[in-house]
Design an enzyme around this catalytic site. Structure first.
Site, short mmCIF file in Angstrom:
data_model
loop_
_atom_site.label_atom_id
_atom_site.label_comp_id
_atom_site.label_asym_id
_atom_site.label_seq_id
_atom_site.Cartn_x
_atom_site.Cartn_y
_atom_site.Cartn_z
N ASP A 181 0.86 -1.19 0.00
CA ASP A 181 0.00 0.00 0.00
C ASP A 181 0.90 1.24 0.00
O ASP A 181 2.13 1.14 0.16
CB ASP A 181 -0.84 -0.08 1.29
CG ASP A 181 -1.90 0.99 1.38
OD1 ASP A 181 -2.23 1.60 0.35
OD2 ASP A 181 -2.42 1.21 2.50
N GLU A 208 2.73 5.12 -3.89
CA GLU A 208 2.75 6.10 -5.01
C GLU A 208 4.06 6.87 -5.08
O GLU A 208 4.44 7.24 -6.19
CB GLU A 208 1.57 7.06 -4.85
CG GLU A 208 0.22 6.39 -4.95
CD GLU A 208 -0.16 5.54 -3.75
OE1 GLU A 208 0.35 5.82 -2.66
OE2 GLU A 208 -0.92 4.58 -3.92
N ASP A 264 -9.05 4.03 -1.93
CA ASP A 264 -9.98 4.43 -0.87
C ASP A 264 -11.27 5.01 -1.42
O ASP A 264 -11.50 6.23 -1.39
CB ASP A 264 -9.29 5.45 0.05
CG ASP A 264 -8.10 4.83 0.76
OD1 ASP A 264 -7.93 3.60 0.68
OD2 ASP A 264 -7.35 5.59 1.40
C1 NOJ Z 1 -4.62 3.29 2.75
C2 NOJ Z 1 -5.23 2.16 2.00
O1 NOJ Z 1 -5.77 2.60 0.79
C3 NOJ Z 1 -6.26 1.48 2.87
O2 NOJ Z 1 -6.83 0.41 2.16
C4 NOJ Z 1 -5.61 1.01 4.15
O3 NOJ Z 1 -6.58 0.43 4.98
C5 NOJ Z 1 -4.96 2.19 4.86
N1 NOJ Z 1 -4.03 2.82 3.99
C6 NOJ Z 1 -4.25 1.76 6.14
O4 NOJ Z 1 -3.24 0.88 5.85
#
Ligand code: NOJ
Length: 977
Positions: free
Chosen positions: A542, A545, A618
């Site tokens: 995660d 970017e 998200d």
């Molecule tokens: C951002 C991610 O997009 C999300 O899916 C994740 O739960 C959070 N970071 C925390 O790790």
């Protein structure tokens, strides 16, 4: 730490991130084109060209004497000059590849610096094979080559102004620099004066001369207006980008004169057929942006950039499909316009990099997908379990929490394959290091999950907490493999979940073996390894970017320095792919023999399909996000990222039960099927719902598991052909204009299944477009619908998913409910035979061990099932044959089946697996006998309904053959008379 110029403690930052669950998206955190100097310059150039109209002329031209055709004729090159900067020389290179793709490259010769020229090293799967069959004809004003099996493709390079055109059948398909917007800003010294002021036409010229001079003057003056804009420094909010290299942007117009629809350039939250961004009545007023960024709570309809970037665009019309792959790793903006019906103009502006553009000639959708897959690779075949249902949330808070969630799934009879752990498993967000207070027994916990043939996926983010008691950071620091700040010295420091952090520079080959070592589950002599883990754990990458909470646009400063001295701006969009690539390599190296790794990435680039799955980040728990998620997953599929999905339920918010059910119905028909939720949301595991919602979701999950043979066969197909798993209407019916903009229904692989997930609150009906005359069978009721290029309306109550089998298809399923997918290995199959109006059907089934690479040595079963007229002519013969033996080469690289033997070990291991039921739909008459080809009668029953032939609609006739006794992996015939 600093945020918008103020000192902010880290906890407040975390709060800010989390509290955005309730606030509106802060679009102001990310730039618009007018806030980005190079985009502003690019768009202004286009604006001046438009204003100048016919007077606009590209200053770029080939020097005719410089044209060189390589000795073996494989390629041609030439010097290019711009009349605006006559002292600067560029080199243009053209190659035609074996499959007809044209590669165009242009770079500055002996410039003050080297433009970033390594994007293709990361994106391409291997060096493309250049055709030796091309004959370049050098004329007075152009160079051309005519090629292709029918000699109907040609590429023409006009010298002055420079223009490159790909034609088929003499008609222009793709035109580069037709609008004259090509511009490579050359490297310069800061002191270099702007170009000379333009002159006014002299008096006393005759009409023609004057017109000529007016044109030149207009073009020269139009190129530059006022002072150079943002060349050497640029500010956004509180951040200043010191641009030590000065301007180096790249602008190019790419037109598709015969194509009214363009698709691709994921990822954006928008329609599949890309809406316009410029021109009269444009849909958006900003260009599409490709700049990987942590845009949480993104807008459901926007050209704003998101987490991943694939600079690949397809253009489509009833006459052909073509593509353009513009390999640039820096931030890019793309304007789309339809100057007239049936044509598309696009304008691409990137911050840095050489011009390296592939023109994919098509002409069919399958051809362009294969052409792109030959360049960047096909999606990797995932482990079979990865196609099951994934249960995630931020966070399951302890080992016992994980165990009890698993127990509740079992008690309530919900199938599930994978439990996920988000960042709170780790001590102070030091990834790999368990928070032993809450997770005292990580290996035991993982093994408790694995006992039921399930898996765990654990998150590893790229930011490393800067503390000496974190061995991962300490080792990386000692190895000198962390990204450097703009000074080029020391370690860049920024803020993320773990507070003050640094980032591994995966462009540095010195990081690769070290990263592999970390994932070893046994102690290693040379430092830390993850002994608190098992060889089956999958990894979630995660924030790659990368997300930097206190950085510009929540990312890294562009003048940070990577391996080789490249600035972050050059490689920004590639960065996330290198992280998931190295994680994939590390998991591959973790066990011997290797198992297929599972890696989920948020950030991606062209080529990321070689390393696993992605998700759309998200999203919000709204109906709009549910709907746009489907379009985004379709666009990602077209971009090669077939293994994709959106957070089921929506990451932010607390979806009401109806929405959650619909979201499961969407997720079950996406390649990657995972429920996930933000830390502030209420628990929403499906067993927590009341009836009827709970039972509906149980049925949806079971349906996913029943259809796993179909999904796995589709994944295998894309892993060898590159044709996406999810196929929108234009891919299936490339000549049916009415389907070109449809993006809320799609076909799955070559199975013949068509689904239209419902994404509207309160819906009780759905309309589905059927693009052909064929019978379409409702999957659940066997009702025959005939759309014939029209919409049909079907019932779509909450428990009803509009799902159809296209006449002519055979769908293999496994109908026995199990707790996880590996437990289905020896389960019998059902075949649903949906006859077409010729009373024929075919389907495929691919099986292998689902977890190792033994399939690459030919250990698999690949069957074709057929229904066709029986020898006597009146009845139907159903048959199963070995497709692997019949089709010795099916891959884009032609190699996948070379090792195949019909009697392989895997085939032997599943030889006891039977077909337990065959359901034949649309027969239209009660048979007199159903028997094996040796004449042994079989048990069957028959419902008298509508036939596949003729024009009738209604419930199809249904012949059910019970326990035919045939094996799923051997040849057989069954005769229905
Ligand atoms: C951002 C991610 O997009 C999300 O899916 C994740 O739960 C959070 N970071 C925390 O790790």
């Amino acid at each position: 730490m600093r945020l918008s110029g103020q000192l902010v403690p880290f906890t407040s930052l975390l709060f800010l991130y989390c509290s955005l669950t309730v606030s509106a998206l802060k679009t102001g955190d990310w730039k618009t084109c007018s806030q980005s100097a190079f985009c502003r310059r690019g768009r202004a150039l286009a604006g001046r060209a438009k204003e100048a109209g016919a007077n606009w002329k590209s200053p770029y031209a080939i020097e005719p004497t410089s044209v060189v055709v390589a000795a073996d004729e494989a390629a041609f090159s030439a010097a290019v000059k711009s009349s605006i900067y006559p002292d600067i020389t560029f080199k243009l290179d053209l190659q035609v590849l074996d499959d007809g793709v044209v590669r165009v490259r242009m770079d500055e010769v002996d410039g003050l610096r080297q433009r970033y020229n390594e994007a293709s090293n990361w994106a391409l799967n291997s060096e493309p094979s250049v055709s030796k069959q091309i004959e370049w004809t050098v004329g007075k004003g152009d160079v051309r080559a005519v090629y292709g099996a029918k000699k109907d493709i040609s590429v023409v390079v006009n010298f002055s102004p420079l223009k490159i055109t790909l034609l088929r059948g003499g008609k222009e398909e793709i035109v580069l620099n037709g609008e004259g917007l090509l511009h490579l800003e050359h490297f310069r010294n800061k002191a270099e004066p702007p170009p000379a002021p333009t002159e006014v036409p002299e008096e006393g010229l005759d009409g023609e001369e004057e017109a000529q001079q007016v044109m030149e003057v207009n073009s020269a003056s139009s190129w530059f207006e006022g002072e150079p804009d943002g060349y050497w420094e640029e500010s956004f909010l509180s951040w200043t980008d010191k641009k030590p290299k000065g301007p180096e942007s790249l602008s190019l117009d790419i037109n598709f004169p015969r194509h009214g629809h363009v698709y691709g350039i994921p990822q954006h939250a928008t329609g599949l057929s890309l809406p316009t961004t410029t021109g009269e009545d444009s849909f958006f007023d900003e260009p599409y942006r490709l700049f990987n960024a942590d845009v949480f709570e993104y807008l459901a309809s926007s050209p704003m950039s998101l987490y991943g970037s694939i600079p690949l665009m397809y253009a489509h019309s009833a006459s052909s499909t073509v593509g353009v792959f513009h390999v640039v790793g820096s931030e890019s903006w793309i304007d789309v316009a339809h100057p007239k019906d049936g044509s598309t103009n696009t304008h691409w502006v990137s911050e840095s990099g050489i011009l390296d553009t592939f023109l994919l000639p098509g002409p069919t959708p399958e051809d362009v997908f294969a052409q792109y897959a030959r360049l960047t690779g096909t999606p990797v075949l995932p482990a079979h379990w990865a196609l099951g249902y994934h249960q995630c949330r931020w966070n399951y808070v302890s080992s016992d929490d994980v165990r009890s969630v698993q127990q509740r799934f079992d008690e309530e009879d919900f199938p599930v394959d994978v439990f996920w752990l988000d960042i709170e498993y780790s001590e102070e967000h030091k990834y790999f290091i368990w928070d032993k207070k809450n997770f005292p027994d990580p290996v035991d916990m993982t093994q408790d999950v694995e006992k039921i043939a399930r898996k765990m996926v654990v998150i590893i983010d790229p930011h490393l907490k800067r503390t000496q008691d974190y061995p991962v950071y300490k080792e990386a620091s000692e190895l000198g493999i962390l990204v450097k700040p703009s000074s080029g010295e020391g370690e860049y420091e920024g803020w993320c979940w773990s507070g003050s952090s640094s980032w591994v520079d995966f462009f540095n080959p010195g990081s690769w073996d070290w990263w592999k070592k970390l994932f070893k589950t046994t102690p290693q002599e040379n430092g830390f390894s993850w002994i608190d883990s098992t060889e089956s754990v999958g990894i979630w990458n995660d924030m790659n970017e990368p997300s930097v909470f206190n950085g510009p646009e929540i990312s890294m400063p562009r003048d940070n320095v990577h391996y080789g001295g490249w600035e972050h701006r050059d490689v920004h969009n590639i960065n996330g792919m290198l992280f998931s690539n190295q994680t994939w390599q590390a998991l591959l190296a973790r066990s011997n023999p290797p198992k297929r790794p599972f890696v989920l990435t948020r950030s991606f680039f062209a080529g990321s399909q070689r390393f696993g799955a992605m998700w759309t980040g998200d999203n919000m728990g709204t109906w709009e996000h549910m709907a746009v998620g489907i379009k985004m997953v379709l666009a990602n599929n077209l971009g090669g990222m077939s293994f994709s999905g959106s957070d089921v339920g929506g990451f932010f918010g607390n979806p009401e039960p109806e929405m959650l059910v619909r979201w499961y119905e969407v997720g079950a028909f996406g390649p990657f099927f995972r429920a996930h939720a933000h830390i502030d949301t209420k628990r929403r595991e499906p067993y927590l719902l009341d009836e009827p919602y709970k039972s509906i979701i149980r049925d949806v999950l079971r349906l996913r598991y029943k259809l796993l043979p179909m999904w796995y066969t589709a994944f295998r197909e894309t892993s060898v052909t590159g044709i996406p798993i999810l196929r929108p209407q234009f891919v299936m019916f490339p000549k049916d204009e009415a389907g070109f903009a449809i993006d809320d229904q799609y076909y799955i692989g070559s199975s013949g299944l068509l689904v239209k997930p419902v994404t509207e609150k309160g819906a009780t009906e759905a309309t589905v477009y059927l693009g052909e005359k064929q019978a379409y069978y409702d999957y659940f009721t066997s009702h025959i619908h005939r759309g014939n290029q029209k919409n049909i309306t079907v019932k779509a109550e909450l428990h009803q998913i509009p799902l159809f089998i296209r006449g002519g298809s055979i769908i293999p399923t496994r109908e026995r409910p199990r707790r996880s997918s590996p437990l289905m290995k020896m389960d019998p199959f059902t075949l649903r035979v949906a006859l077409d109006d010729q009373r024929k059907a075919r389907g495929e089934l691919y099986l292998d061990d689902g977890e190792t690479f033994a399939h690459e040595q030919g250990n698999f079963v690949w069957r074709e099932f057929k229904a066709e007229a029986s020898k006597k002519g009146k009845g139907i013969t159903l048959s199963s044959l070995d497709l692997a033996a019949a089709r010795p080469s099916d891959a884009v690289d032609g190699k996948a089946l070379s090792e195949y033997r019909g009697t392989n070990d895997f085939a032997a291991s599943v030889s006891p697996v039977k077909v337990e039921r065959i359901v034949v739909l649309g027969l239209g008459g009660k048979p007199t006998s159903v028997s094996t080809d040796s004449g042994a009668p079989l048990e069957w029953d028959y419902y008298d309904g509508v036939a596949a032939v003729g024009k009738k609609e209604g419930v199809a006739s249904i012949l059910t053959i019970k326990n035919p006794g045939v094996s799923v992996s051997s040849d057989w015939n069954i005769v229905i008379e």
